[in-house]
Write a protein that holds these residues in place. Structure first.
Motif, PDB file in Angstrom:
ATOM      1  N   UNK A 291      26.742  24.874 -77.405  1.00  0.00           N
ATOM      2  CA  UNK A 291      27.418  25.201 -75.949  1.00  0.00           C
ATOM      3  C   UNK A 291      27.850  26.279 -75.856  1.00  0.00           C
ATOM      4  N   UNK A 292      27.483  27.076 -76.766  1.00  0.00           N
ATOM      5  CA  UNK A 292      28.233  28.502 -76.740  1.00  0.00           C
ATOM      6  C   UNK A 292      27.009  29.605 -76.199  1.00  0.00           C
ATOM      7  N   UNK A 293      27.381  30.627 -75.339  1.00  0.00           N
ATOM      8  CA  UNK A 293      26.555  31.510 -75.033  1.00  0.00           C
ATOM      9  C   UNK A 293      26.661  32.785 -75.918  1.00  0.00           C
ATOM     10  N   UNK A 294      26.679  32.596 -77.312  1.00  0.00           N
ATOM     11  CA  UNK A 294      26.610  33.699 -78.254  1.00  0.00           C
ATOM     12  C   UNK A 294      25.266  34.131 -78.509  1.00  0.00           C
ATOM     13  N   UNK A 295      25.109  34.966 -79.547  1.00  0.00           N
ATOM     14  CA  UNK A 295      24.078  35.744 -79.860  1.00  0.00           C
ATOM     15  C   UNK A 295      22.987  34.756 -80.590  1.00  0.00           C
ATOM     16  N   UNK A 296      21.576  35.002 -80.065  1.00  0.00           N
ATOM     17  CA  UNK A 296      20.556  34.039 -80.852  1.00  0.00           C
ATOM     18  C   UNK A 296      20.371  34.602 -82.191  1.00  0.00           C
ATOM     19  N   UNK A 297      20.131  33.718 -83.065  1.00  0.00           N
ATOM     20  CA  UNK A 297      19.821  34.097 -84.671  1.00  0.00           C
ATOM     21  C   UNK A 297      18.531  33.360 -84.759  1.00  0.00           C
ATOM     22  N   UNK A 298      17.739  34.077 -85.623  1.00  0.00           N
ATOM     23  CA  UNK A 298      16.106  33.475 -85.649  1.00  0.00           C
ATOM     24  C   UNK A 298      16.355  32.550 -87.088  1.00  0.00           C
TER      25      UNK A 298
END
Length: 634
Positions: free
Chosen positions: A42-49
């Motif tokens: 639900x968070x617009x935080x950074x993407x991690x792979x």
């Protein structure tokens, strides 16, 4: 009867189930980025792979936990969640142990949840939150088979992994190896536009087949050369189109990110942050994006520039289409110069709003308006319109690369045969056709005839094998004069007007065709704010209503220009509420529930025709009428 059979392809060398591709990718390229995720869904935080090897570790750990809970081959487990990372992990863990996935849209009603869990005899269900737990809990008494309810937001995945630590990894491997291509993988329930949803049994082969065919022939179109394709998955995995997107990514080594929210603000933010190379969408999303482009341009005082650029884009794409189909010389010098100018001033800005890397798109779920397809192609985002349905595990047709013909849904995929019956119904035969409806042998026999699936869709094949969809067989309207009218083309054209959000054409056993129209609230607010000062005086409400009547009348007249007078919309009404899931007028896959709409708005429909009858002399002069009682500002 028209028929088109593409050149046959050798059957894919599929030996096991859908989970095998993840195991193979992790073995071959363990460091390949397979998923991009946020720490909090639900968070617009950074993407991690997440690498293929790391994803596999999570899948196997969860599979061991499922085994510890007694899940075994043939058991059915429902997943009632939005499009999120855990959905993918659960699906591949279930397939790894030979279980069957039963997708349920999270907005489904108590009655729908009870029906699906009962009809599929599910032994477990995965839900997101406490509200979903309560929904399932309220119907548990009627579900003797249901033994497990796992809640994602309370750490169910982590708990299951912990439970499975005593189960050997070799147990999962042994179970995976007994899964056959023709084993059932998914029980996908139809949208339920009329009557109860029916469960379509889809095998691992029928779900993998369209994915493998599309990857073989179209993978090079989803990213620039040398780049890993990146796909933002926002379509619901509770429907076959969303499952196909997931399958394409995991079978083809494409980087997939999940966006659980279907709100346009959430999708827009994820497009900007994740920067996909390709879009998989439905027409309503592409229509909304276009209207957002137009509204933003008008708010910036550049509405006229945008409209000129849009016309140039369509003209350029149409000239290019004629050239590639061998029917013209291509864009002339003046058109190329105009297009190059708008590329610098408009088109690249539009692509930047989608993340700046999108090089193409696929539209499915319903036919895409030709003018809209030309617009996107003209701004540098060619849209491949395709066709498929739940009963076929996804795609049946696609636009051939380099021979795209907008306004059609392309040609049959290799290995699939399509023909059109005398009454216009589309018939399909191929390896992706479903195994049948669960607990409904009579319904299965009704649609599977001598190996051919009767789709219920109407359409036509041209001389080159391109398929055009004209509507649903059951949706055809027959007026009291005996005129047959397909509502879909009129509705599609109406939706192209920025103010129109949805439209439903009615008229069965009526003297003429009518329409129920809902307005786009955001564009309506923008439109009202930009009315000339003359419409914002002391009697502004009356003036605005009159201006709105005139604008919607023009939209209806534009739609009518594509059909004969006998098929044209002669009466219409603007409704005060949208068609949506909450009031039961849309299915979870955003299709119109026509029967529910006709029932809910029976009084409005009757009043619309009564008003028409009272003003018949005026109606003969002007084929459009606006009910005097309508007040769109109430």
């Amino acid at each position: 009867m028209k028929r088109f059979d593409p050149p046959p392809l050798p059957a894919p060398a599929m030996q096991g189930g859908l989970a095998d591709s993840l195991f193979e990718t992790a073995s071959r390229t363990p460091d390949l980025a397979q998923i991009a995720r946020r720490p909090d869904a639900a968070s617009p935080g950074p993407w991690t792979e997440v690498s293929a090897a790391a994803l596999l570790d999570e899948v196997v750990g969860l599979a061991r936990g499922l085994v510890a809970c007694g899940i075994s081959p043939g058991h059915r487990v429902a997943v009632m969640a939005r499009t999120r990372y855990e959905w993918t992990v659960f699906a591949y863990a279930l397939w790894s142990v030979g279980a069957e996935v039963v997708p349920i849209h999270p907005s489904s009603s108590h009655e729908q949840v009870a029906w699906i869990l009962s009809d599929a005899a599910c032994v477990g269900v995965v839900v997101e939150d406490e509200q979903a737990v309560m929904t399932v809990g309220s119907v548990c008494a009627s579900l003797p088979s249901l033994r497990h309810v796992w809640q994602l937001d309370s750490g169910a995945l982590k708990d299951l992994v912990e439970q499975g630590r005593s189960v050997p990894v070799t147990t999962v491997e042994s179970l995976r190896r007994i899964v056959l291509p023709d084993s059932t993988a998914v029980i996908a329930y139809t949208s339920g536009t009329s009557g109860r949803p029916r469960g379509c049994a889809l095998s691992h082969r029928s779900l993998a087949g369209p994915c493998d065919t599309l990857l073989a022939g179209w993978r090079h179109t989803v990213a620039p050369a040398g780049e890993q394709p990146a796909i933002l998955a926002f379509l619901p995995f509770s429907h076959v189109y969303g499952l196909m997107v997931q399958g394409l990514c995991l079978r083809g080594g494409l980087l997939m990110a999940h966006e659980p929210e279907l709100r346009q603000e959430a999708i827009a933010a994820s497009l900007l942050s994740f920067r996909p190379t390709f879009l998989y969408a439905v027409p309503s999303v592409l229509e909304k994006l276009y209207k957002n482009f137009l509204r933003a341009a008008q708010q910036a005082g550049r509405g006229a520039l945008f409209e000129r650029a849009a016309r140039t884009a369509r003209d350029f794409a149409e000239a290019t289409e004629r050239q590639r189909l061998g029917r013209g010389p291509g864009p002339g010098l003046d058109l190329r110069l105009q297009h190059a100018l708008h590329e610098r001033t408009v088109y690249r800005r539009l692509r930047a709003a989608l993340g700046g890397r999108v090089c193409g798109a696929v539209s499915g779920g319903s036919p895409l308006n030709r003018r809209l397809a030309l617009f996107y192609s003209g701004i540098g985002i060619p849209v491949h319109d395709g066709y498929g349905l739940t009963e076929t595990g996804g795609g049946i047709t696609a636009q051939p690369v380099g021979r795209e013909k907008y306004g059609t849904v392309g040609r049959p995929l290799p290995g699939t045969e399509v023909r059109v019956a005398e009454d216009g119904e589309i018939l399909v035969q191929g390896p992706s056709v479903f195994q049948g409806y669960v607990n409904d042998d009579a319904g299965t026999r009704q649609v599977l005839r001598d190996g051919w699936l009767a789709t219920g869709d109407l359409g036509g094949l041209d001389t080159e094998g391109y398929l055009t969809i004209t509507g649903r067989k059951k949706d055809v309207i027959i007026t009291s004069s005996g005129k047959s009218v397909a509502p879909a083309p009129l509705e599609e054209r109406l939706r192209m007007h920025p103010l129109v959000e949805q439209a439903v054409v009615v008229g069965d056993n009526r003297p003429c065709v009518g329409a129920l129209i809902t307005l786009d609230p955001e564009f309506l607010a923008h439109w009202r704010a930009n009315l000339p000062a003359g419409e914002r005086g002391p009697d502004h409400q009356e003036r605005q209503e009159a201006a709105l009547r005139e604008e919607i009348t023009r939209a209806v007249a534009t739609a009518n220009s594509t059909v004969s007078r006998a098929e044209s919309i002669r009466v219409f009404r603007v409704l005060q509420e949208p068609f949506d899931l909450a009031n039961g007028t849309l299915t979870p896959s955003m299709k119109l529930r026509r029967d529910a709409i006709a029932e809910r708005y029976a009084a409005e429909i009757e009043a619309m025709y009564q008003s028409s009858a009272r003003s018949r002399p005026r109606l003969q002069e002007d084929p459009l009428s606006w009910d005097e009682m309508d007040d769109v500002f109430r």
